[in-house]
Design a protein around this motif. Sequence first.
Motif, PDB file in Angstrom:
ATOM      1  N   MET A  25       7.175 -73.002  92.734  1.00 28.23           N
ATOM      2  CA  MET A  25       8.040 -72.029  91.937  1.00 28.23           C
ATOM      3  C   MET A  25       8.958 -72.936  91.357  1.00 28.23           C
ATOM      4  SD  MET A  25      10.592 -69.117  93.711  1.00 28.23           S
ATOM      5  CE  MET A  25      11.805 -70.214  93.866  1.00 28.23           C
ATOM      6  N   SER A  26       9.349 -72.415  90.231  1.00 25.62           N
ATOM      7  CA  SER A  26      10.315 -73.207  89.255  1.00 25.62           C
ATOM      8  C   SER A  26      11.454 -72.518  89.411  1.00 25.62           C
ATOM      9  CB  SER A  26       9.769 -73.387  87.754  1.00 25.62           C
ATOM     10  OG  SER A  26       9.723 -72.198  87.168  1.00 25.62           O
ATOM     11  N   SER A  27      12.660 -72.988  89.316  1.00 25.46           N
ATOM     12  CA  SER A  27      13.782 -72.497  89.340  1.00 25.46           C
ATOM     13  C   SER A  27      14.292 -71.955  88.172  1.00 25.46           C
ATOM     14  CB  SER A  27      14.958 -73.646  89.680  1.00 25.46           C
ATOM     15  OG  SER A  27      15.019 -74.721  88.818  1.00 25.46           O
ATOM     16  N   ASN A  28      13.517 -72.239  86.929  1.00 20.72           N
ATOM     17  CA  ASN A  28      13.839 -71.798  85.485  1.00 20.72           C
ATOM     18  C   ASN A  28      12.810 -70.830  85.206  1.00 20.72           C
ATOM     19  OD1 ASN A  28      15.299 -71.497  83.509  1.00 20.72           O
ATOM     20  ND2 ASN A  28      14.815 -73.378  82.435  1.00 20.72           N
ATOM     21  N   ARG A  29      13.031 -69.610  85.479  1.00 18.60           N
ATOM     22  CA  ARG A  29      11.970 -68.635  85.300  1.00 18.60           C
ATOM     23  C   ARG A  29      11.689 -68.393  83.748  1.00 18.60           C
ATOM     24  NH1 ARG A  29      14.228 -63.528  88.600  1.00 18.60           N
ATOM     25  NH2 ARG A  29      16.166 -64.081  87.259  1.00 18.60           N
ATOM     26  N   CYS A  30      10.440 -67.825  83.528  1.00 19.52           N
ATOM     27  CA  CYS A  30      10.114 -67.577  82.166  1.00 19.52           C
ATOM     28  C   CYS A  30      10.676 -66.088  81.822  1.00 19.52           C
ATOM     29  CB  CYS A  30       8.611 -67.519  81.745  1.00 19.52           C
ATOM     30  SG  CYS A  30       7.774 -66.191  82.912  1.00 19.52           S
ATOM     31  N   ALA A  31      10.759 -65.765  80.636  1.00 23.10           N
ATOM     32  CA  ALA A  31      11.459 -64.732  80.209  1.00 23.10           C
ATOM     33  C   ALA A  31      10.512 -63.303  80.711  1.00 23.10           C
ATOM     34  CB  ALA A  31      11.123 -64.305  78.644  1.00 23.10           C
ATOM     35  N   VAL A  32       9.255 -63.411  81.208  1.00 24.45           N
ATOM     36  CA  VAL A  32       8.699 -62.318  81.712  1.00 24.45           C
ATOM     37  C   VAL A  32       9.085 -62.236  83.055  1.00 24.45           C
ATOM     38  CG1 VAL A  32       6.283 -61.436  82.225  1.00 24.45           C
ATOM     39  CG2 VAL A  32       6.784 -62.581  80.308  1.00 24.45           C
ATOM     40  N   CYS A  33       9.225 -63.139  83.853  1.00 25.86           N
ATOM     41  CA  CYS A  33       9.421 -63.201  85.199  1.00 25.86           C
ATOM     42  C   CYS A  33      11.062 -62.894  85.584  1.00 25.86           C
ATOM     43  CB  CYS A  33       9.155 -64.411  85.926  1.00 25.86           C
ATOM     44  SG  CYS A  33       7.392 -64.682  86.109  1.00 25.86           S
ATOM     45  N   LYS A  34      11.733 -63.115  84.552  1.00 25.12           N
ATOM     46  CA  LYS A  34      13.203 -62.742  84.529  1.00 25.12           C
ATOM     47  C   LYS A  34      13.247 -61.246  84.089  1.00 25.12           C
ATOM     48  CE  LYS A  34      16.144 -66.524  83.385  1.00 25.12           C
ATOM     49  NZ  LYS A  34      16.949 -67.079  82.228  1.00 25.12           N
ATOM     50  N   TYR A  35      12.491 -60.535  83.417  1.00 21.83           N
ATOM     51  CA  TYR A  35      12.610 -59.129  82.910  1.00 21.83           C
ATOM     52  C   TYR A  35      12.025 -58.531  84.173  1.00 21.83           C
ATOM     53  CZ  TYR A  35      11.259 -55.048  80.183  1.00 21.83           C
ATOM     54  OH  TYR A  35      11.427 -53.721  80.039  1.00 21.83           O
ATOM     55  N   PHE A  36      11.019 -58.951  85.043  1.00 21.87           N
ATOM     56  CA  PHE A  36      10.660 -58.230  85.948  1.00 21.87           C
ATOM     57  C   PHE A  36      11.307 -58.553  87.228  1.00 21.87           C
ATOM     58  CE2 PHE A  36       6.674 -57.576  83.163  1.00 21.87           C
ATOM     59  CZ  PHE A  36       6.964 -56.049  83.024  1.00 21.87           C
ATOM     60  N   ARG A  37      12.274 -59.501  87.103  1.00 24.23           N
ATOM     61  CA  ARG A  37      13.025 -59.951  88.210  1.00 24.23           C
ATOM     62  C   ARG A  37      12.341 -60.267  89.421  1.00 24.23           C
ATOM     63  NH1 ARG A  37      17.850 -55.452  88.331  1.00 24.23           N
ATOM     64  NH2 ARG A  37      18.591 -56.098  86.348  1.00 24.23           N
ATOM     65  N   ARG A  38      11.305 -61.055  89.248  1.00 22.98           N
ATOM     66  CA  ARG A  38      10.416 -61.782  90.254  1.00 22.98           C
ATOM     67  C   ARG A  38      10.252 -63.412  89.999  1.00 22.98           C
ATOM     68  NH1 ARG A  38       4.807 -60.045  87.146  1.00 22.98           N
ATOM     69  NH2 ARG A  38       4.728 -61.624  85.562  1.00 22.98           N
ATOM     70  N   ARG A  39       9.929 -63.956  91.151  1.00 19.07           N
ATOM     71  CA  ARG A  39       9.737 -65.344  90.964  1.00 19.07           C
ATOM     72  C   ARG A  39       8.718 -65.915  90.031  1.00 19.07           C
ATOM     73  NH1 ARG A  39       9.718 -66.722  97.486  1.00 19.07           N
ATOM     74  NH2 ARG A  39      12.054 -66.230  97.935  1.00 19.07           N
ATOM     75  N   CYS A  40       8.917 -66.960  89.550  1.00 17.24           N
ATOM     76  CA  CYS A  40       7.969 -67.538  88.431  1.00 17.24           C
ATOM     77  C   CYS A  40       7.234 -68.425  88.981  1.00 17.24           C
ATOM     78  CB  CYS A  40       8.619 -68.073  87.528  1.00 17.24           C
ATOM     79  SG  CYS A  40       7.573 -68.257  85.845  1.00 17.24           S
ATOM     80  N   PRO A  41       5.825 -68.344  89.527  1.00 16.10           N
ATOM     81  CA  PRO A  41       5.047 -69.304  90.086  1.00 16.10           C
ATOM     82  C   PRO A  41       4.901 -70.538  89.212  1.00 16.10           C
ATOM     83  CG  PRO A  41       3.622 -67.468  89.530  1.00 16.10           C
ATOM     84  CD  PRO A  41       5.287 -66.939  89.136  1.00 16.10           C
TER      85      PRO A  41
END
Length: 82
Positions: free
Chosen positions: A1-17
């Motif tokens: 998991m990265s600490s800098n989530r992509c725009a999609v993961c931010k939009y859906f409020r989920r962790r960005c693998p």
Amino acid sequence: MSSNRCAVCKYFRRRCPSNCIFSPYFPPNNPQRFTCVHRIYGASNIGKMLEELAVEDRAIAVETCIMRLSVEYRIRCMGVQD
């Protein structure tokens, strides 16, 4: 998991693998890019499209979708100019 989530993961409020299929094409500093594409195509359909394409073709496909939506928006707002 990265600490800098992509725009999609931010939009859906989920962790960005670390292997997120969206992160190379929808950076966190430009969320409007994803929002525009998501409204028309949906995140699921974009994800399916990216998975079906070869890695080297994915960036071109995303750019094409964004450009097409940009042109459609301009035509809708301003009409066809002669």
